[in-house]
Design a protein around this motif. Structure first.
Motif, short mmCIF file in Angstrom:
data_model
loop_
_atom_site.label_atom_id
_atom_site.label_comp_id
_atom_site.label_asym_id
_atom_site.label_seq_id
_atom_site.Cartn_x
_atom_site.Cartn_y
_atom_site.Cartn_z
N GLY A 1 1.29 7.06 -6.84
CA GLY A 1 0.06 7.82 -7.08
C GLY A 1 -1.11 6.96 -7.43
N ASN A 2 -1.10 5.65 -7.34
CA ASN A 2 -2.21 4.56 -7.82
C ASN A 2 -3.24 4.42 -6.83
OD1 ASN A 2 -0.49 4.00 -10.06
ND2 ASN A 2 0.65 2.59 -8.74
N LEU A 3 -3.02 5.22 -5.65
CA LEU A 3 -4.05 5.00 -4.39
C LEU A 3 -4.24 6.55 -4.04
CD1 LEU A 3 -5.39 3.53 -2.50
CD2 LEU A 3 -3.60 3.36 -0.96
N ILE B 1 0.89 -1.09 -0.14
CA ILE B 1 -0.02 0.19 -0.11
C ILE B 1 0.68 1.15 -0.10
CG2 ILE B 1 -0.29 0.12 2.58
CD1 ILE B 1 -3.32 1.03 2.02
N ILE B 2 1.95 1.17 0.69
CA ILE B 2 2.91 2.65 0.70
C ILE B 2 3.30 2.75 -0.79
CG2 ILE B 2 4.95 3.46 1.68
CD1 ILE B 2 4.44 1.75 4.12
#
Length: 88
Positions: free
Chosen positions: A11-13, A4-5
């Motif tokens: 920039g995918n999250l 997740i980091i």
């Protein structure tokens, strides 16, 4: 799958896009807000409408910064909570 980091870094999250549904409670409040804005605008002169528009823009900028600060504080709190849970 990446962690997740890494997803956040690349920039995918985008956490602000995770909530895509407006709840009925929020929809009701938005409707009330729009109604009050329309009532107010109907009573204002052109000069007053411009002043109100400038006020709304300034408030939106303030609100955006405030929400960002709150997100950052919450994220840091969560990180500290996780650290205390698993490391200490």
């Amino acid at each position: 799958m990446s962690n997740i980091i890494e997803e956040l870094f690349y920039g995918n999250l985008e956490p602000q896009e995770l909530t895509t549904e407006i709840t009925p409670k929020l929809k009701k409040k938005l409707s009330e807000l729009v109604k009050k804005e329309e009532e107010l605008a109907a009573k204002l002169s052109d000069e007053e409408k411009e002043l109100f528009s400038n006020y709304v823009s300034a408030y939106n900028e303030f609100s955006s910064i405030s929400i960002s600060d709150g997100f950052i504080s919450g994220f840091r709190f969560g990180a500290r909570f996780t650290y205390d849970t698993f490391v200490k």
